[in-house]
Design a protein around this motif. Structure first.
Motif, PDB file in Angstrom:
ATOM      1  N   ILE A  37       0.847  -1.196   0.000  1.00 40.69           N
ATOM      2  CA  ILE A  37       0.000   0.000   0.000  1.00 40.69           C
ATOM      3  C   ILE A  37       0.881   1.244   0.000  1.00 40.69           C
ATOM      4  N   ALA A  38       1.920   1.227   0.822  1.00 37.23           N
ATOM      5  CA  ALA A  38       2.829   2.369   0.887  1.00 37.23           C
ATOM      6  C   ALA A  38       3.512   2.599  -0.460  1.00 37.23           C
ATOM      7  N   ASP A  39       3.863   1.527  -1.164  1.00 40.81           N
ATOM      8  CA  ASP A  39       4.543   1.648  -2.452  1.00 40.81           C
ATOM      9  C   ASP A  39       3.668   2.287  -3.519  1.00 40.81           C
ATOM     10  N   THR A  40       2.342   2.125  -3.405  1.00 41.76           N
ATOM     11  CA  THR A  40       1.434   2.638  -4.444  1.00 41.76           C
ATOM     12  C   THR A  40       0.835   3.984  -4.070  1.00 41.76           C
ATOM     13  N   ARG A  41       1.395   4.640  -3.063  1.00 38.14           N
ATOM     14  CA  ARG A  41       0.770   5.871  -2.568  1.00 38.14           C
ATOM     15  C   ARG A  41       0.774   6.992  -3.605  1.00 38.14           C
ATOM     16  N   ARG A  42       1.706   6.953  -4.566  1.00 39.16           N
ATOM     17  CA  ARG A  42       1.775   8.039  -5.548  1.00 39.16           C
ATOM     18  C   ARG A  42       1.162   7.648  -6.893  1.00 39.16           C
ATOM     19  N   THR A  43       0.613   6.455  -6.997  1.00 39.07           N
ATOM     20  CA  THR A  43       0.040   5.997  -8.258  1.00 39.07           C
ATOM     21  C   THR A  43      -1.239   6.775  -8.578  1.00 39.07           C
ATOM     22  N   ARG A  44      -1.362   7.207  -9.834  1.00 43.44           N
ATOM     23  CA  ARG A  44      -2.572   7.904 -10.263  1.00 43.44           C
ATOM     24  C   ARG A  44      -3.468   6.935 -11.005  1.00 43.44           C
ATOM     25  N   HIS A  45      -4.781   6.991 -10.712  1.00 40.31           N
ATOM     26  CA  HIS A  45      -5.753   6.079 -11.311  1.00 40.31           C
ATOM     27  C   HIS A  45      -6.859   6.855 -12.021  1.00 40.31           C
ATOM     28  N   TRP A  46      -7.684   6.110 -12.744  1.00 41.46           N
ATOM     29  CA  TRP A  46      -8.723   6.753 -13.551  1.00 41.46           C
ATOM     30  C   TRP A  46      -9.677   7.601 -12.715  1.00 41.46           C
ATOM     31  N   TRP A  47      -9.957   7.181 -11.483  1.00 38.93           N
ATOM     32  CA  TRP A  47     -10.935   7.910 -10.685  1.00 38.93           C
ATOM     33  C   TRP A  47     -10.402   9.249 -10.174  1.00 38.93           C
ATOM     34  N   ASP A  48      -9.105   9.470 -10.276  1.00 38.76           N
ATOM     35  CA  ASP A  48      -8.557  10.744  -9.818  1.00 38.76           C
ATOM     36  C   ASP A  48      -9.068  11.924 -10.639  1.00 38.76           C
ATOM     37  N   GLU A  49      -9.538  11.655 -11.867  1.00 38.60           N
ATOM     38  CA  GLU A  49     -10.079  12.750 -12.671  1.00 38.60           C
ATOM     39  C   GLU A  49     -11.381  13.283 -12.081  1.00 38.60           C
ATOM     40  N   TYR A  50     -11.985  12.509 -11.169  1.00 42.20           N
ATOM     41  CA  TYR A  50     -13.226  12.963 -10.532  1.00 42.20           C
ATOM     42  C   TYR A  50     -12.965  13.638  -9.182  1.00 42.20           C
ATOM     43  N   ARG A  51     -11.707  13.701  -8.776  1.00 46.42           N
ATOM     44  CA  ARG A  51     -11.392  14.311  -7.487  1.00 46.42           C
ATOM     45  C   ARG A  51     -11.754  15.797  -7.516  1.00 46.42           C
ATOM     46  N   GLY A  52     -12.507  16.230  -6.522  1.00 45.90           N
ATOM     47  CA  GLY A  52     -12.986  17.599  -6.483  1.00 45.90           C
ATOM     48  C   GLY A  52     -14.299  17.794  -7.214  1.00 45.90           C
ATOM     49  N   LYS A  53     -14.741  16.757  -7.953  1.00 50.85           N
ATOM     50  CA  LYS A  53     -16.003  16.829  -8.689  1.00 50.85           C
ATOM     51  C   LYS A  53     -17.084  15.961  -8.064  1.00 50.85           C
ATOM     52  N   LEU A  54     -16.662  14.879  -7.405  1.00 50.08           N
ATOM     53  CA  LEU A  54     -17.578  13.976  -6.722  1.00 50.08           C
ATOM     54  C   LEU A  54     -17.173  13.874  -5.251  1.00 50.08           C
ATOM     55  N   PRO A  55     -18.098  13.508  -4.375  1.00 51.70           N
ATOM     56  CA  PRO A  55     -17.728  13.295  -2.971  1.00 51.70           C
ATOM     57  C   PRO A  55     -16.631  12.245  -2.857  1.00 51.70           C
TER      58      PRO A  55
END
Length: 284
Positions: free
Chosen positions: A79-97
């Motif tokens: 989990i710690a190793d993947t802390r900086r990985t960007r995923h498809w749902w990040d495009e909704y950050r700030g747009k959805l709860p």
């Protein structure tokens, strides 16, 4: 370790598990800080998810806490190793709860998913028209853009079942959910045929609890149980009127596993469930 403003659900889970390991070892925050040669603020920030933590530091903490479970330690380090990985749902950050994004994250990393629905169909198996109609009924009414964002996000979540390397899935559905016609009979028929077709896939199992079963354990609940790489990292997500609620404490997890087992035993076998779904679709 860098500070962060808004940890994801997965990052918060790592923080929670590190705190549990420390408490199980009977070690205070001050003692843990002394073992690391740091101040207690650093340990507090790690356990609150306020700062990132490296996989090496996770292993160091687990060693200090004398955790004997190597599989758990490696899962936490991952989990710690993947802390900086960007995923498809990040495009909704700030747009959805944030809860919507946390559900996506939980599903993405799950090794197996089990759900139970009594009124709504599983979001992972909803067609676009059905999902849009559900969001249209949200109270208070959502603006059109918010509806479309939620629909697009829900369709994106379905990659865990229909993309590469699909996740094994078991969905328990009550007959009532099959008979609710969101969007009219044409949409309902299309949705039910989609369910039945999905059940043909080897990694998807659908189990229907018919009206004839009468009362059953878990009636009225909507449950998503996501299995982690080790049982200690399993997660339950519950839908509420105020959004997603996540459960990760050991005793509730065990109780939800037992509840889903009881619901599965109440449901029809897979073939009979699929036949009932197609029969209801044929009636429309």
């Amino acid at each position: 370790m860098a500070p962060r403003n808004s940890p994801t659900g997965r990052q918060r889970r790592l923080a929670t598990e590190l705190r549990r390991l420390r408490e199980q070892a009977g070690i205070s925050i001050q003692e843990a800080a002394s073992m690391l040669g740091a101040d207690r603020t650093m340990v507090s920030n790690i356990e609150a998810g306020r700062t990132t933590v490296s996989s090496d530091r996770v292993r160091q903490l687990a060693c200090h806490y004398q955790c004997p479970d190597e599989a758990l330690v490696e899962a936490l380090a991952s989990i710690a190793d993947t802390r900086r990985t960007r995923h498809w749902w990040d495009e909704y950050r700030g747009k959805l709860p944030e809860g919507h994004l946390d559900v996506s994250e939980v599903e993405h990393y799950a090794t197996c998913i089990r759900t139970a629905q009594t009124v709504h169909l599983p979001g992972l198996l909803q067609i676009e028209e059905h999902a849009r109609e559900i969001f249209e009924f949200t109270v208070p009414k959502l603006p059109r853009l918010d509806v479309e964002l939620r629909v697009a996000h829900r369709m994106g979540r379905q990659a865990v079942l229909f993309g590469d390397n699909p996740t094994p899935y078991v969905g328990i559905i009550h007959e009532a959910a099959l008979r609710l016609q969101f969007g009219g009979w044409e949409v309902a028929r299309k949705q039910l045929n989609h369910l039945a077709d999905a059940a043909d896939r080897p990694h998807i199992t659908l189990l229907v609890i018919p009206f004839s079963a009468g009362a059953f354990h878990g009636a009225g609940q909507s449950i998503l149980y996501a299995e982690g790489p080790v049982p200690q990292l399993d997660t339950v997500q519950l839908d509420t009127a105020l959004g997603a609620n996540f459960v990760d404490a050991p005793t509730p997890l065990a109780n939800y596993r037992s509840l889903l087992d009881l619901m599965e035993r109440t449901a029809l076998p897979p073939d009979a469930s699929q036949n009932l779904i197609r029969s209801i679709a044929h009636e429309l």
